[in-house]
Design a protein around this motif. Structure first.
Motif, mmCIF file in Angstrom:
data_model
loop_
_atom_site.group_PDB
_atom_site.id
_atom_site.type_symbol
_atom_site.label_atom_id
_atom_site.label_comp_id
_atom_site.label_asym_id
_atom_site.label_seq_id
_atom_site.Cartn_x
_atom_site.Cartn_y
_atom_site.Cartn_z
ATOM 1 N N ASP A 99 -25.839 -12.965 -46.473
ATOM 2 C CA ASP A 99 -26.562 -14.214 -46.704
ATOM 3 C C ASP A 99 -27.746 -14.272 -45.752
ATOM 4 O OD1 ASP A 99 -24.762 -15.114 -48.675
ATOM 5 O OD2 ASP A 99 -23.410 -15.898 -47.140
ATOM 6 N N LEU A 100 -28.939 -14.096 -46.294
ATOM 7 C CA LEU A 100 -30.160 -14.090 -45.493
ATOM 8 C C LEU A 100 -30.755 -15.489 -45.434
ATOM 9 C CD1 LEU A 100 -31.855 -10.847 -46.924
ATOM 10 C CD2 LEU A 100 -30.037 -11.062 -45.194
ATOM 11 N N VAL A 101 -31.332 -15.823 -44.292
ATOM 12 C CA VAL A 101 -31.934 -17.146 -44.104
ATOM 13 C C VAL A 101 -33.388 -16.976 -43.681
ATOM 14 C CG1 VAL A 101 -31.853 -19.315 -42.830
ATOM 15 C CG2 VAL A 101 -29.721 -18.148 -43.443
ATOM 16 N N THR A 156 -29.526 -13.623 -51.017
ATOM 17 C CA THR A 156 -28.347 -12.763 -50.924
ATOM 18 C C THR A 156 -28.785 -11.317 -51.081
ATOM 19 O OG1 THR A 156 -26.906 -14.469 -51.853
ATOM 20 C CG2 THR A 156 -26.099 -12.208 -51.883
ATOM 21 N N LEU A 157 -28.455 -10.508 -50.081
ATOM 22 C CA LEU A 157 -28.712 -9.069 -50.157
ATOM 23 C C LEU A 157 -27.432 -8.409 -50.647
ATOM 24 C CD1 LEU A 157 -30.456 -6.837 -47.460
ATOM 25 C CD2 LEU A 157 -28.420 -6.075 -48.685
ATOM 26 N N SER A 158 -27.518 -7.714 -51.777
ATOM 27 C CA SER A 158 -26.328 -7.092 -52.364
ATOM 28 C C SER A 158 -26.615 -5.652 -52.758
ATOM 29 C CB SER A 158 -25.868 -7.886 -53.590
ATOM 30 O OG SER A 158 -26.898 -7.964 -54.565
ATOM 31 N N ASN A 182 -31.840 -11.418 -53.753
ATOM 32 C CA ASN A 182 -31.978 -12.543 -54.683
ATOM 33 C C ASN A 182 -32.272 -13.822 -53.901
ATOM 34 O OD1 ASN A 182 -31.239 -11.651 -57.546
ATOM 35 N ND2 ASN A 182 -29.556 -10.791 -56.350
ATOM 36 N N PHE A 183 -33.413 -14.430 -54.161
ATOM 37 C CA PHE A 183 -33.805 -15.667 -53.477
ATOM 38 C C PHE A 183 -33.320 -16.889 -54.247
ATOM 39 C CE2 PHE A 183 -36.995 -12.457 -52.410
ATOM 40 C CZ PHE A 183 -36.969 -12.516 -51.027
ATOM 41 N N ASP A 184 -33.061 -17.961 -53.510
ATOM 42 C CA ASP A 184 -32.616 -19.188 -54.170
ATOM 43 C C ASP A 184 -33.768 -19.941 -54.810
ATOM 44 O OD1 ASP A 184 -33.789 -20.010 -51.744
ATOM 45 O OD2 ASP A 184 -32.518 -21.790 -51.628
ATOM 46 N N GLN A 185 -34.999 -19.554 -54.502
ATOM 47 C CA GLN A 185 -36.173 -20.128 -55.127
ATOM 48 C C GLN A 185 -37.310 -19.114 -55.047
ATOM 49 O OE1 GLN A 185 -38.035 -23.380 -52.687
ATOM 50 N NE2 GLN A 185 -36.188 -23.057 -51.451
ATOM 51 N N ARG A 226 -45.644 -15.292 -58.111
ATOM 52 C CA ARG A 226 -44.413 -15.573 -57.384
ATOM 53 C C ARG A 226 -43.279 -14.760 -57.984
ATOM 54 N NH1 ARG A 226 -43.257 -21.430 -57.543
ATOM 55 N NH2 ARG A 226 -45.427 -21.603 -56.953
ATOM 56 N N PHE A 227 -42.181 -14.634 -57.248
ATOM 57 C CA PHE A 227 -41.020 -13.883 -57.710
ATOM 58 C C PHE A 227 -39.788 -14.437 -57.017
ATOM 59 C CE2 PHE A 227 -43.448 -11.734 -54.455
ATOM 60 C CZ PHE A 227 -42.526 -11.516 -53.446
ATOM 61 N N ASP A 228 -38.613 -14.222 -57.613
ATOM 62 C CA ASP A 228 -37.380 -14.733 -57.013
ATOM 63 C C ASP A 228 -36.313 -13.649 -56.843
ATOM 64 O OD1 ASP A 228 -36.452 -14.382 -59.609
ATOM 65 O OD2 ASP A 228 -36.363 -16.516 -60.068
ATOM 66 N N GLN A 229 -36.686 -12.398 -57.119
ATOM 67 C CA GLN A 229 -35.756 -11.286 -56.912
ATOM 68 C C GLN A 229 -36.544 -10.007 -56.642
ATOM 69 O OE1 GLN A 229 -33.519 -8.973 -60.137
ATOM 70 N NE2 GLN A 229 -31.922 -10.371 -59.419
ATOM 71 N N ILE A 230 -36.032 -9.213 -55.702
ATOM 72 C CA ILE A 230 -36.618 -7.902 -55.410
ATOM 73 C C ILE A 230 -35.505 -6.863 -55.469
ATOM 74 C CG2 ILE A 230 -37.805 -6.450 -53.723
ATOM 75 C CD1 ILE A 230 -39.055 -8.909 -52.553
ATOM 76 N N LYS A 231 -35.716 -5.830 -56.259
ATOM 77 C CA LYS A 231 -34.804 -4.692 -56.277
ATOM 78 C C LYS A 231 -35.457 -3.527 -55.528
ATOM 79 C CE LYS A 231 -32.219 -5.566 -60.548
ATOM 80 N NZ LYS A 231 -30.893 -5.645 -59.922
ATOM 81 N N PHE A 232 -34.751 -3.003 -54.537
ATOM 82 C CA PHE A 232 -35.195 -1.804 -53.842
ATOM 83 C C PHE A 232 -34.666 -0.615 -54.644
ATOM 84 C CE2 PHE A 232 -35.968 -4.918 -50.723
ATOM 85 C CZ PHE A 232 -36.737 -4.377 -49.691
ATOM 86 N N ARG A 233 -35.552 0.012 -55.419
ATOM 87 C CA ARG A 233 -35.178 1.096 -56.314
ATOM 88 C C ARG A 233 -35.192 2.432 -55.565
ATOM 89 N NH1 ARG A 233 -32.653 -0.977 -60.735
ATOM 90 N NH2 ARG A 233 -33.994 -2.344 -61.982
ATOM 91 N N MET A 234 -34.029 3.062 -55.460
ATOM 92 C CA MET A 234 -33.893 4.346 -54.772
ATOM 93 C C MET A 234 -33.879 5.492 -55.783
ATOM 94 S SD MET A 234 -33.725 3.060 -51.769
ATOM 95 C CE MET A 234 -33.225 1.552 -50.922
#
Length: 278
Positions: free
Chosen positions: A88-90, A98-100, A157-160, A221-229
């Motif tokens: 849970d990132l703040v 949330t980093l998953s 995943n950001f809450d906003q 703007r964006f509300d999710q980032i995927k780190f693609r490996m």
């Protein structure tokens, strides 16, 4: 060298290992301002902390200076060592996230050498500190970071919605790992952006560092980032000091606020006029 680039995303081809990834947008072209600074470790493989990262620091400073609407940073210092995802990132009062995901053994790590002389420190932690330093990992601030690898993607995943994102990367690509950032808004893929760090061979760039930041133009703007490996085994690396930029209010929101302000102003003027008449 610090690079500040304008990025216009219409169609993107990114070669990740042996897999060709394509992302074609049907929405209007999206523009981002990119910030990048890289420092190659002059002594790879010597087990020394590489802290002379002037280019990466300059890129971060340029990115932060561009965030005129507010920003906040998650430095991973509040987590217990070896904490795995989900995290849970703040980000201050701007957002939570949330980093998953992440490859095997991804977790919070530290290079805090003071713990080596602490009798209360677990022996597994002490061994890991020595290992992390020997393998070229480092922290951008404090002593802790998120350690992952190129075997599997991870997601924030950001809450906003947010307007920008930046971070430090350490020891990435010395054994062939690559990473690209895929941005989403409300489940829609927006952009896939490669990070132009130097690729190493058999540890040749061990312990090198970079800073990468992106800032949406024209209220992007964006509300999710995927780190693609790229799925390459054997390449572990650290991420630290993730910073988000507060999103500029959407045009509709601004118009609504302006409308409320106008109504309030009219009401005050009328009340003022009525008072004067009385």
């Amino acid at each position: 060298m610090v690079q500040t680039l304008m990025f216009h995303n219409k169609a993107i081809l990114s070669l990740l290992g042996a897999t060709l990834v394509t992302a074609t947008l049907t929405a209007p072209a999206r523009a981002y301002q990119l910030f990048f600074g890289e420092d190659i470790n002059p002594n790879p493989g010597e087990g020394l902390l590489f802290s002379d990262i002037t280019n990466a620091r300059a890129a971060e400073a340029a990115f932060l200076a561009a965030l005129t609407n507010g920003s906040a940073t998650e430095d991973f210092e509040s987590f217990a060592i070896f904490t795995p995802a989900d995290l849970d990132l703040v980000f201050g009062d701007i957002a939570t996230a949330t980093l998953s995901g992440g490859g095997p053994n991804s977790s919070i790590r530290t290079i805090n050498t003071d713990l080596l002389n602490d009798p209360d420190t677990n022996e597994a932690i002490k061994k890991d500190i020595v290992r992390e330093i020997a393998l070229g990992r480092n922290a951008a601030s404090g002593s802790q970071y998120w350690l992952t690898n190129a075997v599997a993607d991870f997601t924030v995943n950001f809450d906003q919605a947010v307007g920008g994102f930046g971070f430090y990367g350490y020891d990435l690509g010395d054994y062939g790992g690559t990473v690209a950032l895929e941005l989403f808004l409300n489940g829609e893929a927006l952009s896939l952006i490669d990070i132009p760090f130097t690729q190493g061979i058999n540890g040749s760039t061990d312990g090198s560092a970079f800073y990468f930041g992106l800032l949406g133009n024209n209220n992007q703007r964006f509300d999710q980032i995927k780190f693609r490996m790229n799925g390459v085994p054997g390449d572990q690396f650290a991420f630290d000091d993730m910073t988000v930029a507060k999103a500029v209010p959407e045009p509709g929101t601004l118009l609504a606020l302006l409308g409320i302000g106008a109504l309030g102003s009219t009401f005050l003027k009328r009340r003022s006029s009525a008072t004067e008449v009385e």
